[in-house]
Scaffold this active site. Structure first.
Site, PDB file in Angstrom:
ATOM      1  N   LYS A  57       0.854  -1.189   0.000  1.00  0.00           N
ATOM      2  CA  LYS A  57       0.000   0.000   0.000  1.00  0.00           C
ATOM      3  C   LYS A  57       0.883   1.229   0.000  1.00  0.00           C
ATOM      4  CE  LYS A  57      -4.512   0.658   0.198  1.00  0.00           C
ATOM      5  NZ  LYS A  57      -5.555  -0.259  -0.319  1.00  0.00           N
ATOM      6  N   GLY A  59     -21.338   5.361   2.906  1.00  0.00           N
ATOM      7  CA  GLY A  59     -20.242   5.814   2.040  1.00  0.00           C
ATOM      8  C   GLY A  59     -20.625   5.632   0.589  1.00  0.00           C
ATOM      9  N   GLY A  76     -18.899   6.836  -2.156  1.00  0.00           N
ATOM     10  CA  GLY A  76     -17.766   7.232  -2.999  1.00  0.00           C
ATOM     11  C   GLY A  76     -17.756   6.415  -4.274  1.00  0.00           C
ATOM     12  N   VAL A 113     -16.939   3.352  -5.082  1.00  0.00           N
ATOM     13  CA  VAL A 113     -17.539   2.012  -5.059  1.00  0.00           C
ATOM     14  C   VAL A 113     -18.981   2.083  -4.542  1.00  0.00           C
ATOM     15  CG1 VAL A 113     -17.398  -0.324  -4.163  1.00  0.00           C
ATOM     16  CG2 VAL A 113     -15.303   0.884  -4.760  1.00  0.00           C
TER      17      VAL A 113
HETATM   18  N1  PHE Z   1      -7.633   0.064  -3.853  1.00  0.00           N
HETATM   19  C1  PHE Z   1      -8.304  -1.147  -4.245  1.00  0.00           C
HETATM   20  C2  PHE Z   1      -8.123  -2.212  -3.178  1.00  0.00           C
HETATM   21  O1  PHE Z   1      -7.729  -1.927  -2.073  1.00  0.00           O
HETATM   22  C3  PHE Z   1      -7.922  -1.593  -5.630  1.00  0.00           C
HETATM   23  C4  PHE Z   1      -6.484  -1.910  -5.864  1.00  0.00           C
HETATM   24  C5  PHE Z   1      -6.066  -3.214  -5.879  1.00  0.00           C
HETATM   25  C6  PHE Z   1      -5.526  -0.926  -6.116  1.00  0.00           C
HETATM   26  C7  PHE Z   1      -4.739  -3.557  -6.146  1.00  0.00           C
HETATM   27  C8  PHE Z   1      -4.203  -1.267  -6.391  1.00  0.00           C
HETATM   28  C9  PHE Z   1      -3.815  -2.563  -6.395  1.00  0.00           C
HETATM   29  O2  PHE Z   1      -8.407  -3.361  -3.370  1.00  0.00           O
END
Ligand code: PHE
Length: 350
Positions: free
Chosen positions: A78, A174, A176, A178
């Protein structure tokens, strides 16, 4: 940080800093056994650097489990950018973040998350190959929403013996990227939808587009009596304070890290609430992104088929939870940990 890394077994935590532009970011790589770490870039005005680091570590670990259960060949990572996405974004910022990611040589691949969008990813893509991108016209949040719909259907089947959404009440917290798409799909499937969001303008927009939707105050949405409570905002909304207040049969939503701590999954079980583990249900975006990273490139039908499998994955998690009398979140953890352990063994054997 090293203590937390050790407790949760993270591989790397990279701090990024550039004074001129005022950039502060954290990239956490949790586990790369299954493949390069995948995980979105989240931009939020964190109150402190410590909060941002904690979030990066927790979210990266969540991505490892998400990929493992989804059958995707990626590890978990992340990127957290400290800043307000409404005011602090600019081209130079994302160029710089792209260069930081490029420097990691492909151990971490980024994508959209809370506070970032496809435009931001395009800028990052000028500086690095390690950013997921879907063909134009495709939105990653659509695939996440499709996966959450599958999760809701599988949960309804588990509780009521029917996966039909017609007439079911769903509270979406939420709206947003999604949550908003989910509202549309839920209404199309015949559900009775209520929404809540701290962003008043977003609420008004949805209420205009879908007059049949009822609006709830954000502080009370979790106490609303419904079939399905669907958290699609930020994490940690299921805590020892909020769980006793729930009046739903099912919790199934897109937000990452919904459980404030590990005991919460047992609390939900004791209260007879079916919890669809967040990282199982919200894997649709990752599945679509991973599809785009194959040598053939993105194939919509293949991605959709894999996202729809979330239904069956949840069925096996509910079954395992029943057989072993463990919370669904623990059952999902076990499935993830088994896959990672087996692959680690396979890799070290060669
Ligand atoms: N942000 C989304 C998630 O947490 C999608 C995502 C997946 C973004 C993989 C980047 C890499 O699942």
């Amino acid at each position: 940080i090293l203590d937390i890394m050790q407790t949760y077994d993270h591989e790397n935590v990279i701090l990024c800093q550039e004074k001129g532009l005022g950039v502060r970011a954290i990239i956490a790589i949790h586990d790369t056994t299954l493949g390069p770490a995948a995980g979105g870039m989240r931009m939020l005005p964190y109150a402190s650097e410590q909060d941002a680091i904690d979030d990066a570590l927790r979210l990266a670990r969540g991505m490892t489990y998400k990929a493992a259960v989804a059958g995707v060949n990626h590890g978990g990572g992340k990127c957290i950018v400290i800043g307000d996405p409404r005011h602090d974004k600019n081209e130079a910022l994302f160029c710089l973040l792209g260069r930081f990611i490029e420097r990691l040589g492909g151990h971490y691949i980024t994508g959209e998350d809370v506070g970032t969008n496809a435009f931001d990813m395009d800028i990052i893509g000028r500086e690095t190959r390690y950013v997921f991108a879907l063909p134009s016209g495709e939105e990653v949040s659509d695939f996440t929403a499709i996966g959450v719909m599958q999760g809701i259907r599988a949960s309804l089947q588990q509780v009521y013996g029917s996966a039909d959404l017609q007439g079911c009440s769903v509270a979406v917290q939420g709206i947003g990227s999604v949550g908003g798409k989910l509202v549309k799909r839920l209404i199309e499937a015949g559900a009775v939808v209520s929404i809540a969001d701290i962003d008043q303008a977003a609420v008004e927009q949805v209420a205009r587009d879908f007059p049949e939707v009822s609006v709830l105050p954000p502080q009370e949405v979790h106490t609303h009596p419904v079939d399905v409570y669907c958290p699609c905002a930020l994490g940690a909304i299921l805590s020892s304070r909020t769980i006793p207040e729930l009046q739903c049969k099912i919790v199934c939503g897109a937000a990452n890290n919904q459980l404030a701590d590990e005991q919460c999954s047992d609390l939900l079980m004791q209260q007879g609430i079916v919890y669809a583990p967040d990282f199982v249900v919200n894997a649709g975006g990752l599945i679509a992104y991973a599809d785009s990273y194959t040598p053939e490139g993105f194939q919509r039908q293949r991605a959709l088929t894999n996202v729809e499998r979330i239904y069956h994955t949840l069925e096996s998690i509910f079954a395992l939870s029943g057989q072993q009398s463990i919370a669904t979140a623990h059952a999902a953890d076990l499935i993830a940990e088994q896959r990672i352990a087996a692959m680690r063994q396979a890799k070290s054997a060669m």
